[in-house]
Design an enzyme around this catalytic site. Structure first.
Site, PDB file in Angstrom:
ATOM      1  N   CYS A   1       0.813  -1.230   0.000  1.00  0.00           N
ATOM      2  CA  CYS A   1       0.000   0.000   0.000  1.00  0.00           C
ATOM      3  C   CYS A   1       0.845   1.277   0.000  1.00  0.00           C
ATOM      4  O   CYS A   1       0.329   2.358  -0.257  1.00  0.00           O
ATOM      5  CB  CYS A   1      -0.944   0.000   1.195  1.00  0.00           C
TER       6      CYS A   1
ATOM      7  N   HIS B   1      -3.151   7.179   2.310  1.00  0.00           N
ATOM      8  CA  HIS B   1      -3.593   5.866   1.837  1.00  0.00           C
ATOM      9  C   HIS B   1      -4.957   5.587   2.453  1.00  0.00           C
ATOM     10  O   HIS B   1      -5.198   5.879   3.626  1.00  0.00           O
ATOM     11  CB  HIS B   1      -2.573   4.808   2.274  1.00  0.00           C
TER      12      HIS B   1
ATOM     13  N   ASN C   1     -10.073  -0.289  -0.041  1.00  0.00           N
ATOM     14  CA  ASN C   1      -8.607  -0.222  -0.054  1.00  0.00           C
ATOM     15  C   ASN C   1      -8.089  -0.818  -1.371  1.00  0.00           C
ATOM     16  O   ASN C   1      -8.166  -2.024  -1.569  1.00  0.00           O
ATOM     17  CB  ASN C   1      -8.070  -1.001   1.155  1.00  0.00           C
TER      18      ASN C   1
HETATM   19  O1  UT7 Z   1      -3.666  -1.094   3.717  1.00  0.00           O
HETATM   20  C1  UT7 Z   1      -3.035  -1.392   4.926  1.00  0.00           C
HETATM   21  C2  UT7 Z   1      -3.485  -2.662   5.419  1.00  0.00           C
HETATM   22  N1  UT7 Z   1      -4.749  -2.740   6.067  1.00  0.00           N
HETATM   23  C3  UT7 Z   1      -5.158  -1.984   7.095  1.00  0.00           C
HETATM   24  O2  UT7 Z   1      -4.598  -0.990   7.416  1.00  0.00           O
HETATM   25  C4  UT7 Z   1      -6.351  -2.476   7.881  1.00  0.00           C
HETATM   26  C5  UT7 Z   1      -6.081  -2.353   9.360  1.00  0.00           C
HETATM   27  N2  UT7 Z   1      -7.132  -2.891  10.201  1.00  0.00           N
HETATM   28  C6  UT7 Z   1      -8.415  -2.465  10.191  1.00  0.00           C
HETATM   29  O3  UT7 Z   1      -8.779  -1.603   9.414  1.00  0.00           O
HETATM   30  C7  UT7 Z   1      -9.377  -3.012  11.236  1.00  0.00           C
HETATM   31  O4  UT7 Z   1      -8.657  -3.719  12.207  1.00  0.00           O
HETATM   32  C8  UT7 Z   1     -10.474  -3.927  10.623  1.00  0.00           C
HETATM   33  C9  UT7 Z   1     -11.448  -3.094   9.791  1.00  0.00           C
HETATM   34  C10 UT7 Z   1      -9.830  -4.994   9.760  1.00  0.00           C
HETATM   35  C11 UT7 Z   1     -11.278  -4.594  11.738  1.00  0.00           C
HETATM   36  O5  UT7 Z   1     -11.829  -3.608  12.598  1.00  0.00           O
HETATM   37  P1  UT7 Z   1     -11.684  -3.770  14.185  1.00  0.00           P
HETATM   38  O6  UT7 Z   1     -12.429  -2.650  14.785  1.00  0.00           O
HETATM   39  O7  UT7 Z   1     -10.224  -3.891  14.493  1.00  0.00           O
HETATM   40  O8  UT7 Z   1     -12.474  -5.104  14.445  1.00  0.00           O
HETATM   41  P2  UT7 Z   1     -11.955  -6.457  15.148  1.00  0.00           P
HETATM   42  O9  UT7 Z   1     -11.016  -7.174  14.251  1.00  0.00           O
HETATM   43  O10 UT7 Z   1     -11.524  -6.147  16.537  1.00  0.00           O
HETATM   44  O11 UT7 Z   1     -13.304  -7.254  15.229  1.00  0.00           O
HETATM   45  C12 UT7 Z   1     -14.398  -6.811  16.050  1.00  0.00           C
HETATM   46  C13 UT7 Z   1     -15.559  -7.778  15.872  1.00  0.00           C
HETATM   47  C14 UT7 Z   1     -15.147  -9.237  16.005  1.00  0.00           C
HETATM   48  O12 UT7 Z   1     -16.218  -9.920  16.644  1.00  0.00           O
HETATM   49  P3  UT7 Z   1     -16.143 -10.281  18.219  1.00  0.00           P
HETATM   50  O13 UT7 Z   1     -14.925 -11.141  18.372  1.00  0.00           O
HETATM   51  O14 UT7 Z   1     -16.019  -8.946  18.915  1.00  0.00           O
HETATM   52  O15 UT7 Z   1     -17.431 -10.978  18.446  1.00  0.00           O
HETATM   53  C15 UT7 Z   1     -15.063  -9.699  14.573  1.00  0.00           C
HETATM   54  O16 UT7 Z   1     -15.310 -11.095  14.439  1.00  0.00           O
HETATM   55  O17 UT7 Z   1     -16.096  -7.630  14.563  1.00  0.00           O
HETATM   56  C16 UT7 Z   1     -16.175  -8.917  13.941  1.00  0.00           C
HETATM   57  N3  UT7 Z   1     -16.019  -8.757  12.497  1.00  0.00           N
HETATM   58  C17 UT7 Z   1     -17.062  -8.476  11.686  1.00  0.00           C
HETATM   59  N4  UT7 Z   1     -18.376  -8.313  11.925  1.00  0.00           N
HETATM   60  C18 UT7 Z   1     -19.164  -8.032  10.879  1.00  0.00           C
HETATM   61  C19 UT7 Z   1     -14.892  -8.812  11.762  1.00  0.00           C
HETATM   62  N5  UT7 Z   1     -15.179  -8.598  10.466  1.00  0.00           N
HETATM   63  C20 UT7 Z   1     -16.505  -8.380  10.404  1.00  0.00           C
HETATM   64  C21 UT7 Z   1     -17.398  -8.086   9.338  1.00  0.00           C
HETATM   65  N6  UT7 Z   1     -18.695  -7.921   9.628  1.00  0.00           N
HETATM   66  N7  UT7 Z   1     -16.975  -7.964   8.069  1.00  0.00           N
END
Ligand code: UT7
Length: 361
Positions: free
Chosen positions: A111, A249, A279
């Protein structure tokens, strides 16, 4: 001092859309979750390879600069989802564009690829070996998206953006930059297969898609993008209040907001278009730059700050002083061929390879 000026810009976004509501039909997710956690509403799914997206974006950028493909003496293609390992994607882009006078190479900084490419291209021009550089960020990331994994399949999309860099003696262009890498944690965002470590005997689909420790990547992105941008500003001797626009980005709107907050930059000075495209890795910044110019968000002499973070883990930032011209010199009639399949049909090979999304199985 000899420098390099962005004289042309262009983008190519494939027409097929995959909305959050479409994703609700595939995996256990919701428009509300995706919107509040990432800022994304929809993304594009390409019916052509990354090289074809790149060629159209490149031809549009060249027209905006009043140049033709023969004028390009260096073609840099930033990508992590190119057509093949050999030939490079840059080789295929050269062929599509008939840019026969260009040396050409791929640049994989994930990225951060566009910011890395801006620094490389500028320094090739400053060094005097090249006059006209076409820098393209292009991705067909949907090839790597596993729709059995809701943690990642909602985040990415396809597209391309390009800029033309030309030699100039004006006090414009790149004022300072900062590039970095932390390979010790490279594994927290990876696509392991397709390199020599891939197991040829048993191709495990789990190793062919994007996997990510989301929260770890998130924390590092906010810290590194903010620190890097601050370092570039300091090196350039530019005060924060003199920045006209931050073009970051586009990985997550919460990362963008947190980066701007850490820097102390007003949100009105931050360009965001993640809602439309998700992204698109190396393509996000040149696409955002093109749209910012089209919307009149950049004026002659403005200080534009670029900041990126991605796989590797890489980061990069650049302080750039815009030149006099913010309007394209000409328009290209380059277009993609129209798609012959709808979005779900384009995703069918992913479902066949990675497995059916839970709501289809
Ligand atoms: O380009 C550079 C590379 N990429 C990035 O920079 C991305 C960096 N990371 C992120 O943007 C975020 O960490 C994410 C968008 C990937 C995830 O957001 P988060 O607020 O960190 O969520 P999380 O991983 O802590 O998950 C929270 C909850 C989990 O459920 P429980 O364990 O709390 O019950 C996940 O299973 O959200 C759940 N979850 C979803 N729910 C609905 C994860 N993906 C989804 C989804 N829909 N698509």
């Amino acid at each position: 001092m000899r420098s390099a000026e962005i004289t042309g810009w262009g983008k190519c976004m494939p027409p097929n859309v995959l909305s959050n509501h479409d994703l609700e039909q595939l995996v256990d997710t919701s428009d509300e979750w995706i919107t509040t956690r990432t800022g994304i509403k929809e993304r594009r799914i390409s019916h052509v390879e990354a090289s074809e997206l790149a060629a159209v974006a490149g031809l549009r950028a060249l027209a905006a600069a009043g140049k033709s493909p023969e004028d390009v003496d260096l073609l840099l293609v930033a990508t992590c989802s190119g057509d093949s390992i050999i030939p490079s994607t840059a080789s295929v882009v050269q062929k599509h564009m008939q840019a026969w006078n260009a040396a050409a190479m791929d640049l994989n900084a994930a990225c951060s690829g566009f910011v890395y490419g801006l620094v490389v291209g500028t320094n090739m021009i400053r060094g005097g070996t090249h006059q006209t550089v076409l820098l393209v960020g292009t991705e067909k990331l949907h090839h790597l998206m596993d729709f059995t994994d809701r943690n990642t399949c909602v985040l990415f999309g396809d597209g391309a953006g390009a800029v033309v860099l030309e030699a100039t003696d004006g006090e414009i262009g790149l004022l300072a930059s900062d590039l970095g890498m932390d390979g010790s944690v490279g594994h927290i965002l990876e696509v392991p297969v397709d390199g020599t470590m891939g197991d040829r005997g048993e191709l495990n689909p789990r190793h062919c898609g994007i996997t990510m420790e989301g929260q770890e990547v998130f924390k590092r992105a906010v810290t590194k993008m903010g620190e890097s941008a601050a370092r570039s500003l300091e090196k350039a001797g530019i005060a924060l209040e003199d920045v006209a626009l931050l073009i970051p980005h586009q990985a997550n709107v919460r990362i963008i907001d947190a980066t701007a907050r850490r820097l102390g930059l007003d949100e009105g000075k931050v360009y965001v278009n993640i809602h439309s495209y998700g992204n698109t890795s190396a393509a996000t910044i040149p696409v955002a730059l093109t749209e910012a110019l089209e919307e009149g968000r950049i004026s002659a002499g403005d200080i534009v700050l670029f900041a990126a973070f991605g796989g590797g883990l890489t980061w990069g930032s650049a302080v750039y002083r815009w030149g006099a011209r913010t309007e394209p010199l000409d328009e290209s009639d380059a277009e993609l061929p129209p798609p012959d399949r709808d979005t779900m049909e384009l995703l069918r090979p992913n479902f066949d390879f990675f497995g059916l999304p839970e709501k289809l199985s």
